[in-house]
Design a protein around this motif. Structure first.
Motif, PDB file in Angstrom:
ATOM      1  N   GLN A  10     -69.166  16.543  19.274  1.00 56.29           N
ATOM      2  CA  GLN A  10     -69.962  17.518  18.541  1.00 56.29           C
ATOM      3  C   GLN A  10     -69.512  18.936  18.874  1.00 56.29           C
ATOM      4  O   GLN A  10     -68.947  19.195  19.933  1.00 56.29           O
ATOM      5  CB  GLN A  10     -71.444  17.365  18.897  1.00 56.29           C
ATOM      6  N   SER A  11     -69.796  19.855  17.947  1.00 57.79           N
ATOM      7  CA  SER A  11     -69.471  21.261  18.168  1.00 57.79           C
ATOM      8  C   SER A  11     -70.409  21.868  19.208  1.00 57.79           C
ATOM      9  O   SER A  11     -71.597  21.540  19.262  1.00 57.79           O
ATOM     10  CB  SER A  11     -69.585  22.038  16.855  1.00 57.79           C
ATOM     11  N   LEU A  12     -69.848  22.767  20.000  1.00 56.59           N
ATOM     12  CA  LEU A  12     -70.633  23.492  21.005  1.00 56.59           C
ATOM     13  C   LEU A  12     -71.052  24.875  20.509  1.00 56.59           C
ATOM     14  O   LEU A  12     -71.576  25.675  21.273  1.00 56.59           O
ATOM     15  CB  LEU A  12     -69.813  23.648  22.292  1.00 56.59           C
ATOM     16  N   LYS A  13     -70.830  25.144  19.241  1.00 56.76           N
ATOM     17  CA  LYS A  13     -71.072  26.480  18.697  1.00 56.76           C
ATOM     18  C   LYS A  13     -72.492  26.967  18.944  1.00 56.76           C
ATOM     19  O   LYS A  13     -72.715  28.136  19.271  1.00 56.76           O
ATOM     20  CB  LYS A  13     -70.787  26.500  17.190  1.00 56.76           C
ATOM     21  N   ASN A  14     -73.470  26.096  18.804  1.00 56.81           N
ATOM     22  CA  ASN A  14     -74.868  26.491  18.990  1.00 56.81           C
ATOM     23  C   ASN A  14     -75.346  26.306  20.424  1.00 56.81           C
ATOM     24  O   ASN A  14     -76.531  26.500  20.711  1.00 56.81           O
ATOM     25  CB  ASN A  14     -75.773  25.697  18.040  1.00 56.81           C
ATOM     26  N   LEU A  15     -74.419  25.960  21.312  1.00 58.69           N
ATOM     27  CA  LEU A  15     -74.779  25.733  22.713  1.00 58.69           C
ATOM     28  C   LEU A  15     -74.102  26.725  23.656  1.00 58.69           C
ATOM     29  O   LEU A  15     -74.185  26.584  24.863  1.00 58.69           O
ATOM     30  CB  LEU A  15     -74.434  24.298  23.123  1.00 58.69           C
ATOM     31  N   ASN A  16     -73.412  27.728  23.068  1.00 60.00           N
ATOM     32  CA  ASN A  16     -72.885  28.832  23.872  1.00 60.00           C
ATOM     33  C   ASN A  16     -73.148  30.117  23.111  1.00 60.00           C
ATOM     34  O   ASN A  16     -72.966  30.182  21.899  1.00 60.00           O
ATOM     35  CB  ASN A  16     -71.409  28.632  24.199  1.00 60.00           C
ATOM     36  N   THR A  17     -73.597  31.145  23.826  1.00 58.08           N
ATOM     37  CA  THR A  17     -74.028  32.369  23.146  1.00 58.08           C
ATOM     38  C   THR A  17     -72.867  33.163  22.547  1.00 58.08           C
ATOM     39  O   THR A  17     -73.095  34.031  21.716  1.00 58.08           O
ATOM     40  CB  THR A  17     -74.830  33.282  24.103  1.00 58.08           C
ATOM     41  N   PHE A  18     -71.629  32.856  22.954  1.00 59.52           N
ATOM     42  CA  PHE A  18     -70.469  33.459  22.304  1.00 59.52           C
ATOM     43  C   PHE A  18     -70.252  32.844  20.909  1.00 59.52           C
ATOM     44  O   PHE A  18     -69.493  33.367  20.109  1.00 59.52           O
ATOM     45  CB  PHE A  18     -69.205  33.278  23.143  1.00 59.52           C
ATOM     46  N   ARG A  19     -70.895  31.695  20.691  1.00 62.29           N
ATOM     47  CA  ARG A  19     -70.811  30.956  19.429  1.00 62.29           C
ATOM     48  C   ARG A  19     -69.360  30.589  19.092  1.00 62.29           C
ATOM     49  O   ARG A  19     -68.924  30.675  17.936  1.00 62.29           O
ATOM     50  CB  ARG A  19     -71.467  31.742  18.289  1.00 62.29           C
ATOM     51  N   ILE A  20     -68.634  30.166  20.129  1.00 59.89           N
ATOM     52  CA  ILE A  20     -67.266  29.690  19.936  1.00 59.89           C
ATOM     53  C   ILE A  20     -67.323  28.248  19.450  1.00 59.89           C
ATOM     54  O   ILE A  20     -67.992  27.397  20.039  1.00 59.89           O
ATOM     55  CB  ILE A  20     -66.467  29.773  21.249  1.00 59.89           C
ATOM     56  N   ASP A  21     -66.612  27.971  18.369  1.00 62.51           N
ATOM     57  CA  ASP A  21     -66.688  26.658  17.732  1.00 62.51           C
ATOM     58  C   ASP A  21     -65.644  25.711  18.315  1.00 62.51           C
ATOM     59  O   ASP A  21     -64.575  25.494  17.739  1.00 62.51           O
ATOM     60  CB  ASP A  21     -66.502  26.802  16.223  1.00 62.51           C
ATOM     61  N   VAL A  22     -65.964  25.184  19.492  1.00 62.81           N
ATOM     62  CA  VAL A  22     -65.138  24.152  20.113  1.00 62.81           C
ATOM     63  C   VAL A  22     -65.988  22.892  20.244  1.00 62.81           C
ATOM     64  O   VAL A  22     -67.209  22.923  20.050  1.00 62.81           O
ATOM     65  CB  VAL A  22     -64.621  24.589  21.503  1.00 62.81           C
TER      66      VAL A  22
END
Length: 354
Positions: A10-22
């Motif tokens: 799954q994407s971590l985009k919503n789980l890091n405040t930098f919103r990096i889509d890894v």
């Protein structure tokens, strides 16, 4: 039964405040200490890389993560009232700002200067968060950790209470950032708040506060307004707060810079001097640099932002340019405040900024 949720690739985009889509190979949300112990034991025995996150407010993912991301949602607050103080035992998955609001509403005063700092309780201890004249270390009694250095069993975990004086707290730092604690997980902290409230009026707050009618709630509200006005909202613009720390240098070095520039500086212990990192960047030729969707925030130059779809490499490219320029112009090595996470583990800043 272990309370946890699993998500694969799954994407971590919503789980890091930098919103990096890894992405991560697996994301697990845990709500109990038992679940945390079980998952970490499994990772250790199977040699699976893992990272524990709260709000993901102080990290920059450089690549897709091939291991397990553990999202800490272990919550619970216990309060013991003593004659002269309140003793709080707070689990590491609680949001810091929620704790500040909760205690204020109960009439427990003293955390208001640390309002609106993102992240969870566990990261507050790791980072020794601070703002407006107050730091986490000023309130911390102890930090409870689970240690995986020695072999443990699922039913008999190795837990340890580390008292504040042994945490080596310093400016945005603690013993929990040391490699020796790489196999430890913070599960709770102890906080002591005196019943005798003394307002901390940081110099930058004096213009907003009238001493005669000061209250903890007013300080809380003022700080929230200031932070909302000056700092980008991670929900709208990706960021991790201050990307770099304010550098602390020798008095001799500071005197040379002060003689050349009228820069903000603050005396520290042991004859050291803290320099405004934001001022250094503001007074460089790269203060408005933009690469792709990565840029420097216009109101706080220590903050790097993801305007929309910036990659970690774009953000890192700006950081490297700033770092090299400040080193060349001011002979100051800007130390990153964020943690850099590679495909399997954290990457040392010294390996990136060379």
């Amino acid at each position: 039964m272990h309370k946890k949720k699993y998500f694969f690739n799954q994407s971590l985009k919503n789980l890091n405040t930098f919103r990096i889509d890894v992405t991560a190979k697996k994301i697990i949300f845990i709500t109990t200490i038992t679940s945390l112990i079980y998952i970490l034991q499994t990772c250790k025995l199977s040699r699976i890389p893992y990272i524990i996150l709260g709000e993901g407010s102080n990290v920059l993912f450089l690549k897709n993560y091939i291991g397990i991301i553990i999202i800490n949602r272990i919550k619970g607050i216990k309060i013991i009232e003593q004659k002269n103080a309140w003793l709080l035992h707070v689990h590491s998955g609680e949001k810091w700002h929620n704790l500040v609001k909760y205690t204020l509403n109960l009439g427990i005063l003293g955390l208001e200067n640390l309002a609106l700092i993102p992240g969870c309780i566990g990261s507050a201890a790791i980072q020794n968060i601070g703002a407006y004249g107050l730091e986490f270390k000023d309130l911390c009694q102890y930090v409870d950790v689970i240690s995986f250095k020695k072999s443990i069993t699922y039913t008999n975990p190795s837990t340890k209470r580390i008292y504040s004086h042994s945490c080596n707290f310093s400016y945005r730092n603690s013993i929990f950032k040391d490699p020796c604690h790489s196999e430890s997980a913070i599960i709770a902290v102890g906080i002591k708040i005196s019943k005798k409230w003394h307002p901390i009026i940081f110099p930058s707050l004096k213009n907003y506060i009238q001493p005669k009618c000061i209250t903890a709630h007013k300080i809380f509200n003022i700080i929230c307004k200031i932070r909302i006005k000056k700092l980008p909202d991670p929900k709208k613009i990706g960021n991790a707060g201050s990307f770099f720390k304010n550098p602390i240098i020798t008095q001799q070095h500071a005197k040379k810079l002060i003689s050349l520039y009228n820069l903000p500086h603050y005396p520290q212990l042991k004859g050291l001097v803290k320099i405004s990192g934001g001022w250094l960047i503001e007074n460089s030729k790269y203060k408005n640099i933009k690469i792709g969707d990565a840029a420097i925030h216009d109101k706080n130059k220590l903050i790097l932002i993801n305007i929309n779809r910036a990659t970690s490499q774009e953000i890192l490219q700006i950081a490297k340019i700033i770092h090299a320029h400040i080193l060349k112009k001011f002979h100051i090595w800007l130390e990153p405040e964020v943690d850099f996470i590679g495909s399997q583990k954290k990457i040392k800043a010294s390996d990136i900024f060379t």
